[in-house]
Enzyme design. Structure first.
Site, mmCIF file in Angstrom:
data_model
loop_
_atom_site.group_PDB
_atom_site.id
_atom_site.type_symbol
_atom_site.label_atom_id
_atom_site.label_comp_id
_atom_site.label_asym_id
_atom_site.label_seq_id
_atom_site.Cartn_x
_atom_site.Cartn_y
_atom_site.Cartn_z
ATOM 1 C CG ASP A 1 50.141 24.523 50.605
ATOM 2 O OD1 ASP A 1 51.202 24.132 50.100
ATOM 3 O OD2 ASP A 1 49.142 23.792 50.702
ATOM 4 C CG PHE B 1 58.820 26.113 39.996
ATOM 5 C CD1 PHE B 1 58.671 27.485 40.058
ATOM 6 C CD2 PHE B 1 58.064 25.330 40.867
ATOM 7 C CE1 PHE B 1 57.792 28.076 40.961
ATOM 8 C CE2 PHE B 1 57.187 25.911 41.783
ATOM 9 C CZ PHE B 1 57.061 27.279 41.827
ATOM 10 C CE1 TYR C 1 51.350 19.703 37.429
ATOM 11 C CE2 TYR C 1 51.740 21.046 39.395
ATOM 12 C CZ TYR C 1 51.455 19.825 38.811
ATOM 13 O OH TYR C 1 51.291 18.711 39.599
ATOM 14 C CG HIS D 1 50.070 31.585 42.061
ATOM 15 N ND1 HIS D 1 50.843 31.739 40.943
ATOM 16 C CD2 HIS D 1 50.571 30.498 42.702
ATOM 17 C CE1 HIS D 1 51.749 30.781 40.889
ATOM 18 N NE2 HIS D 1 51.613 30.011 41.967
HETATM 19 P P1 ITT Z 1 57.594 24.460 49.882
HETATM 20 O O1 ITT Z 1 56.261 23.984 50.418
HETATM 21 O O2 ITT Z 1 58.775 23.733 50.448
HETATM 22 O O3 ITT Z 1 57.764 25.955 49.926
HETATM 23 P P2 ITT Z 1 56.530 23.489 47.359
HETATM 24 O O4 ITT Z 1 57.178 22.963 46.106
HETATM 25 O O5 ITT Z 1 55.561 22.585 48.050
HETATM 26 O O6 ITT Z 1 57.653 24.052 48.319
HETATM 27 P P3 ITT Z 1 54.333 25.321 46.869
HETATM 28 O O7 ITT Z 1 53.525 24.883 48.018
HETATM 29 O O8 ITT Z 1 54.427 26.793 46.595
HETATM 30 O O9 ITT Z 1 55.835 24.844 46.929
HETATM 31 O O10 ITT Z 1 53.744 24.646 45.539
HETATM 32 C C1 ITT Z 1 53.319 23.282 45.471
HETATM 33 C C2 ITT Z 1 53.417 22.781 44.043
HETATM 34 O O11 ITT Z 1 52.491 23.510 43.205
HETATM 35 C C3 ITT Z 1 54.781 22.982 43.403
HETATM 36 O O12 ITT Z 1 55.654 21.920 43.687
HETATM 37 C C4 ITT Z 1 54.412 23.066 41.916
HETATM 38 O O13 ITT Z 1 54.229 21.783 41.369
HETATM 39 C C5 ITT Z 1 53.068 23.771 41.946
HETATM 40 N N1 ITT Z 1 53.264 25.247 41.822
HETATM 41 C C6 ITT Z 1 53.084 26.176 42.795
HETATM 42 N N2 ITT Z 1 53.381 27.407 42.361
HETATM 43 C C7 ITT Z 1 53.764 27.254 41.066
HETATM 44 C C8 ITT Z 1 54.212 28.147 40.067
HETATM 45 O O14 ITT Z 1 54.360 29.443 40.310
HETATM 46 N N3 ITT Z 1 54.508 27.650 38.879
HETATM 47 C C9 ITT Z 1 54.394 26.339 38.608
HETATM 48 N N4 ITT Z 1 54.016 25.428 39.495
HETATM 49 C C10 ITT Z 1 53.685 25.862 40.720
#
Ligand code: ITT
Length: 192
Positions: free
Chosen positions: A69, A148, A150, A176
């Site tokens: 997450d 994607f 931010y 990260h």
């Molecule tokens: P899954 O839980 O289905 O894997 P998710 O979109 O919720 O997909 P994450 O938990 O990894 O994926 O991330 C949650 C949100 O945080 C994601 O939708 C982005 O808005 C932001 N985010 C996470 N990692 C990012 C990155 O590398 N670059 C930009 N935004 C990120």
């Protein structure tokens, strides 16, 4: 070969990890095990949500599992959007979420932020957490078209480009997610 589930439907993520653990673990995703449930992420932290996902699979499918997450934490916004990153504006829309952050950050001089990933692994009924953090600053305006979420407003410390101006390979060297994933891979290789 030992099987390990990655609790995601993101094929790209699964393939990358499979490659890194080739010959040691067979990595299955949620689709492979026939799980089409939207596993509830009702925790108050990345660690809790990742743990809920990995534990759900272990409880229902009896196969060892890991889940991740992630999100963006901004100092001036009390670490928001945090666990609400995917739906900060109320909808799952990258552009609207990013616009809301820029609006809230208008006139704010403290632009410090970090991206954080937590991976939860449940293996042989033992629980492990792995964390990856990258520090940076929130730009005033978006730059770049890669990536994607931010990415267009996040400039990692020590760089002059946003994540969205970097190639996927460049971002994957420092992100990260990559940092947390590398810790998991190192742990699994040591235990193999
Ligand atoms: P899954 O839980 O289905 O894997 P998710 O979109 O919720 O997909 P994450 O938990 O990894 O994926 O991330 C949650 C949100 O945080 C994601 O939708 C982005 O808005 C932001 N985010 C996470 N990692 C990012 C990155 O590398 N670059 C930009 N935004 C990120």
């Amino acid at each position: 070969m030992r099987e390990l589930v990655f609790a995601t439907n993101n094929l790209h993520k699964t393939q990358e990890v499979s490659k890194l653990l080739l010959g040691q673990y067979k990595i299955l995703n949620l689709n492979d095990i026939g799980c089409d449930v939207d596993i509830p992420e009702t925790g108050n932290s990345f660690a809790e949500n990742a743990t809920l996902k990995s534990q759900y699979v272990v409880d229902h499918y009896q196969i060892d599992c890991f889940a991740d997450d992630s999100g963006l934490e901004i100092a001036a916004l009390n670490q928001e959007p945090g666990i609400f990153s995917a739906r900060y504006s109320g909808v799952r829309n990258d552009q609207e979420n990013l616009n809301l952050v820029l609006q809230k950050m208008k006139g704010q001089s403290n632009r410090k932020a970090r991206f954080r990933t937590v991976i939860s692994l449940v293996r042989n009924q033992e629980h492990f957490l792995f964390e990856g953090i990258i520090y940076g600053n929130i730009r005033e305006t978006p730059f770049g078209t890669q990536g994607f979420g931010y990415d267009p407003i996040f400039e990692p410390e020590g760089y002059t480009q946003t994540f969205a101006e970097m190639s996927m390979e460049e971002k994957n060297k420092i992100s990260h997610r990559a940092l947390a994933m590398n810790k998991l891979i190192t742990f699994l290789k040591e235990q193999a």
